[in-house]
Structure formats: C-alpha cells, structure tokens
Design a protein around this motif. Structure first.
Motif, mmCIF file in Angstrom:
data_model
loop_
_atom_site.group_PDB
_atom_site.id
_atom_site.type_symbol
_atom_site.label_atom_id
_atom_site.label_comp_id
_atom_site.label_asym_id
_atom_site.label_seq_id
_atom_site.Cartn_x
_atom_site.Cartn_y
_atom_site.Cartn_z
ATOM 1 N N SER A 1 63.403 13.713 0.999
ATOM 2 C CA SER A 1 64.829 13.794 1.333
ATOM 3 C C SER A 1 65.047 14.870 2.391
ATOM 4 O O SER A 1 64.233 15.798 2.549
ATOM 5 C CB SER A 1 65.656 14.128 0.092
ATOM 6 O OG SER A 1 65.386 15.457 -0.344
ATOM 7 N N ILE A 2 66.152 14.760 3.113
ATOM 8 C CA ILE A 2 66.500 15.793 4.096
ATOM 9 C C ILE A 2 66.646 17.137 3.393
ATOM 10 O O ILE A 2 66.211 18.178 3.898
ATOM 11 C CB ILE A 2 67.807 15.430 4.835
ATOM 12 C CG1 ILE A 2 67.587 14.199 5.719
ATOM 13 C CG2 ILE A 2 68.286 16.614 5.688
ATOM 14 C CD1 ILE A 2 68.825 13.760 6.475
ATOM 15 N N GLU A 3 67.267 17.121 2.219
ATOM 16 C CA GLU A 3 67.477 18.360 1.465
ATOM 17 C C GLU A 3 66.159 19.082 1.216
ATOM 18 O O GLU A 3 66.024 20.279 1.492
ATOM 19 C CB GLU A 3 68.166 18.052 0.137
ATOM 20 C CG GLU A 3 68.424 19.305 -0.695
ATOM 21 C CD GLU A 3 68.948 18.985 -2.070
ATOM 22 O OE1 GLU A 3 70.051 19.465 -2.402
ATOM 23 O OE2 GLU A 3 68.245 18.284 -2.817
ATOM 24 N N ASP A 4 65.154 18.359 0.710
ATOM 25 C CA ASP A 4 63.869 18.989 0.414
ATOM 26 C C ASP A 4 63.168 19.455 1.687
ATOM 27 O O ASP A 4 62.488 20.486 1.692
ATOM 28 C CB ASP A 4 62.962 18.023 -0.362
ATOM 29 C CG ASP A 4 63.327 17.949 -1.836
ATOM 30 O OD1 ASP A 4 64.157 18.773 -2.279
ATOM 31 O OD2 ASP A 4 62.802 17.070 -2.538
ATOM 32 N N TYR A 5 63.318 18.706 2.776
ATOM 33 C CA TYR A 5 62.710 19.125 4.045
ATOM 34 C C TYR A 5 63.290 20.464 4.497
ATOM 35 O O TYR A 5 62.547 21.381 4.894
ATOM 36 C CB TYR A 5 62.934 18.067 5.112
ATOM 37 C CG TYR A 5 62.341 18.424 6.458
ATOM 38 C CD1 TYR A 5 60.975 18.653 6.602
ATOM 39 C CD2 TYR A 5 63.148 18.555 7.590
ATOM 40 C CE1 TYR A 5 60.422 18.988 7.837
ATOM 41 C CE2 TYR A 5 62.618 18.884 8.824
ATOM 42 C CZ TYR A 5 61.254 19.105 8.946
ATOM 43 O OH TYR A 5 60.714 19.442 10.174
ATOM 44 N N LEU A 6 64.591 20.599 4.417
ATOM 45 C CA LEU A 6 65.236 21.835 4.858
ATOM 46 C C LEU A 6 64.914 23.004 3.928
ATOM 47 O O LEU A 6 64.714 24.129 4.391
ATOM 48 C CB LEU A 6 66.744 21.624 4.959
ATOM 49 C CG LEU A 6 67.189 20.610 6.027
ATOM 50 C CD1 LEU A 6 68.706 20.443 5.999
ATOM 51 C CD2 LEU A 6 66.724 21.035 7.416
ATOM 52 N N TYR A 7 64.836 22.751 2.624
ATOM 53 C CA TYR A 7 64.524 23.828 1.680
ATOM 54 C C TYR A 7 63.077 24.320 1.811
ATOM 55 O O TYR A 7 62.768 25.430 1.375
ATOM 56 C CB TYR A 7 64.784 23.377 0.246
ATOM 57 C CG TYR A 7 66.250 23.394 -0.140
ATOM 58 C CD1 TYR A 7 67.123 24.364 0.345
ATOM 59 C CD2 TYR A 7 66.767 22.422 -1.012
ATOM 60 C CE1 TYR A 7 68.463 24.369 -0.011
ATOM 61 C CE2 TYR A 7 68.108 22.425 -1.375
ATOM 62 C CZ TYR A 7 68.948 23.405 -0.862
ATOM 63 O OH TYR A 7 70.287 23.414 -1.216
ATOM 64 N N THR A 8 62.208 23.514 2.386
ATOM 65 C CA THR A 8 60.831 23.977 2.626
ATOM 66 C C THR A 8 60.686 24.685 3.959
ATOM 67 O O THR A 8 59.589 25.133 4.302
ATOM 68 C CB THR A 8 59.833 22.797 2.576
ATOM 69 O OG1 THR A 8 60.200 21.830 3.562
ATOM 70 C CG2 THR A 8 59.779 22.172 1.205
ATOM 71 N N GLY A 9 61.789 24.770 4.710
ATOM 72 C CA GLY A 9 61.743 25.485 5.984
ATOM 73 C C GLY A 9 62.011 24.629 7.194
ATOM 74 O O GLY A 9 62.025 25.118 8.319
#
Length: 443
Positions: free
Chosen positions: A180-188
C-alpha cells in the motif's frame, strides 16, 4: 486349645495407608510439578524464539512505531528474510506479532488493468483461485504456506493526493498482496529500503481507477494505462513463526525450517548455471542465469522471426530453430533435456491484457524462451526476448527489462537471448541447490 485371634492394630493400618497416600501424593504432585516446570521451560524457550519478539528486542531503536505497529524505516540493512528461496524485506511487525514482508526483487510483470483490487490481474496472478487454472503462479512456489502465512491485511483506499493518505478500507482476502502507499511512505518512501530502482505496482488506485506504482526513481505515479509494471509480492508471516538462523543481513538473512523447495535453486549443467523457475512432480523448468554470450564474451543476439510472434522450431532462420538445432547441438548435456510445454500467446489491448488468453496457447519444444507470465528469477538481467507477442496482427514481441518494465520490439530485430529448458528431477543427484553448491548431474 483355641487359637487366639490376632487383633488388627488399627493405628498401624491407618499409619500405613496414610504413608502410602502421602507417597502417592508426593509422586503425583511432584511429577506434575516437574512436568509443568519442564513444559513451562519449553514454552519460554519457544516464546523466546518467536520471530516477532526477536525482531522487537534486537531492533528496538531502529523501529518506527506507527499506532500499534513497528516499521523498519530508511535504508536499513538488517531486515532480510529468506523464505522459499526468495529474498524478502521486513516491512513491519504488526500489533498481533504477525510480520509483513515484501520481496526484494521484482517477481513478475503485468498490466493490472482498472478492475478493483480483488479482481485485478496481479492479484489473480499471485493467488490461486478456484476454477482458474491460470491463477496463482506466485502461490505455487511458496513452501509451508499453510503453516507460515496468514492473510495479508492491505490498505486499498482510493488515493488522489499522496499528501493525503488514508487507510479506511482494507482487504484481507488473500495470502499474497501488494504494497500500500501508506506502508511505502512509513518505510521511508524514496529514501527507504523498498526503493531499489524498480518500477513496481502498489495496491491503491486513483479516482480514474489507475493503479499507483513506484517509479525507478522511487517516486509515486498513477499513469499506468497500457503499461506493464513490475510486481513485488507482499506476504504476512504468522505470529507463531520461529526463527531458525541468520542475523537479518543480506548475506545472512533470517530463515525458518522449510520443506525442500526447488524454486530459484541453482543447477550446474556442464559449465552453465541455470535457475529453477517452475516445477512439477517429475520435471524442472530451468532458465539460464544470464543471457547467451559470444566467444569473446559479448552479448549474443538473434532475430526472433520474420513473420510473427509464434515460436516454431521447424522454421529455418528463426530463434526457435537456432536454439533447438545449433545451440542444442553445442550442449554436452543435451541428452537430458526433455520436451515440455511453454506459453506462446499474445498479451495486450486486443485481448484486454487477459491472463486467461495469455495462458491459452502453448508450444512443445526442447529449448524455449520465457513468457511474461513466468516468474522472474534474477531481475538484474536486462533486455532479453520473451515468447509473448503484443497482438495477433502485428510484428512486435515483448522484451523484459531489469527496471521492472517490459518494452516492445519488432520481431525482425536482434535481441538478447535467455533460453529455457526442462529436465527430470531424478537427473540431479548432487548438490543442495545453493549458489555455492548447485544441483548437479551424477558423475
């Protein structure tokens, strides 16, 4: 003279019975105490080896807490996992001690269309569905799936502005999903470990039903009309999974106890190194772990055909003819290669990028080429030709690129070649399938 009856000493009998009772109690409760002590010790040892708890303990300072989950964030180097001979990266430890992973490399390339997430091409390619023989290409290569994996909970909100990310809608129908976009952003995001210069699909669509994807620069884009983009599967490990070995580095990733898995294994035949990309009970399909080279180590190139995308090893001047006649004769292990069926269809606008149509046509031959439907083993190899045509009525064929994309090229142009063969499993009697000790023929 009458004998006197011997009087029973009730006190002694009571004392004896009491003693026996006490001994039984001591043995019973003592035994139970020892049992529960050992069981508790065993449980504690098992608890201590639970993968999620090890990660939380060893990486406490590196992890970024978001709500109740813990993310690996930035350019981390100690979150590698080897499972089913595939290298994965840990995205996060979830609040229930399940662990979400994403493959380090691109495993496939498809057009995802505009269907909703659960009906998309990529989800069908990843997961086996009832009555769809062409589905579950990725699922077939995962070992101990029922023991190791749980359903992946993926945020599938429609996102129109990447500065306004939400996670109100989730899908947990499948074992294998997309990031998900959310998980991509939370990983940096583009500064995180997931960005490794590959074009890869995400799970979210925009208002026009186009899927978002990560570009080779690590940016987010959603203009995917008629594009064929790379696939990095996402899986979730069960909370009960125990670590076996490894320290999380790329050279020594975390591992678990698995059954034997041929996928991506190394096979040495003569002086050539091949990789397993598909298997059944009897045979293995192998793909060369590089493109063919000339004697001076330059890239060997050959035209695919002068007529159409069909792979026909009886037509002189075609790549199919060259591989099955000239190249085949050059192999000192040619006698162990067996005929097998390989996909040879079209995939494009004409058939609405249908996976079913892609799987319809096959050819039987000894030396073939990969289809874009096949799982990619080694996504660093650049620019080799496939057996998949763009449409029935033109002269273009798909070329697989290292960036997680597919390009089109006229069949009459010369292309790099990465051949595929099939052999029987019983032919391989030595080695364990690793890069250092590949499977080999018996001497």
């Amino acid at each position: 003279m009458k004998k006197k009856k011997r009087k029973i000493n009730k006190q002694k009998v009571f004392s004896f019975i009491s003693l026996i009772f006490i001994i039984i109690c001591v043995l019973w409760y003592g035994g139970r105490l020892i049992y529960f002590y050992l069981d508790s010790k065993k449980t504690n040892e098992k608890e201590a080896n639970i993968f999620a708890k090890i990660l939380l303990k060893q990486n406490n300072e590196e992890l970024k807490q978001v709500k109740e989950d813990y993310y690996f964030n930035g350019k981390v180097k100690d979150n590698y996992v080897m499972y089913s001979n595939i290298l994965w990266r840990i995205i996060k430890i979830n609040k229930d001690n399940t662990i979400t992973l994403i493959s380090e490399n691109v495993m496939g390339t498809l057009n995802n269309g505009t269907d909703e997430y659960q009906k998309s091409n990529v989800i069908t390619w990843l997961n086996k569905e009832k009555d769809k023989d062409y589905s579950g290409v990725m699922e077939k290569v995962l070992s101990n799936k029922d023991s190791f994996l749980v359903k992946s909970n993926i945020c599938t909100d429609t996102i129109n502005n990447v500065n306004k990310i939400t996670c109100n809608k989730t899908n947990n129908t499948y074992d294998i999903g997309l990031l998900s976009i959310e998980d991509y952003l939370y990983t940096g995001g583009n500064k995180g470990f997931i960005n490794n210069e590959k074009n890869t699909y995400l799970a979210n669509q925009n208002k026009n039903k186009n899927y978002w994807y990560i570009t080779s620069e690590g940016k987010l884009d959603s203009d995917t009309e008629n594009e064929i983009i790379g696939i990095k599967p996402v899986i979730t490990l069960a909370s009960t999974v125990e670590k076996k070995e490894g320290n999380g580095s790329k050279t020594n990733p975390y591992t678990f106890t698995e059954e034997k898995n041929y996928f991506a294994s190394y096979v040495k035949l003569g002086n050539d190194i091949w990789r397993v990309y598909e298997s059944d009970e009897e045979k293995l399909k192998l793909i060369l772990d590089k493109t063919l080279e000339n004697k001076d180590n330059t890239a060997f190139k050959y035209i695919y055909s002068k007529k159409n995308y069909q792979y026909n090893d009886t037509i002189y001047g075609t790549l199919a003819y060259y591989l099955n006649k000239t190249y085949y004769k050059s192999l000192d292990y040619g006698s162990i290669i067996v005929e097998n069926n390989y996909m040879n269809s079209t995939y494009g606008e004409d058939n609405n990028y249908s996976l079913e149509e892609l799987n319809k046509n096959t050819i039987s031959t000894k030396i073939a080429l990969p289809s874009i439907n096949d799982i990619i083993v080694n996504d660093e190899i650049e620019g080799y030709v496939t057996t998949t045509g763009v449409s029935e009525n033109d002269t273009y064929i798909y070329i697989r690129n290292a960036s997680g994309t597919i390009s089109q090229k006229n069949i009459s142009y010369e292309n790099k070649v990465r051949p595929c063969i099939s052999i029987k499993k019983e032919s391989l009697t030595q080695g364990n399938g690793t890069e250092k000790d590949p499977y080999r023929l018996g001497e």
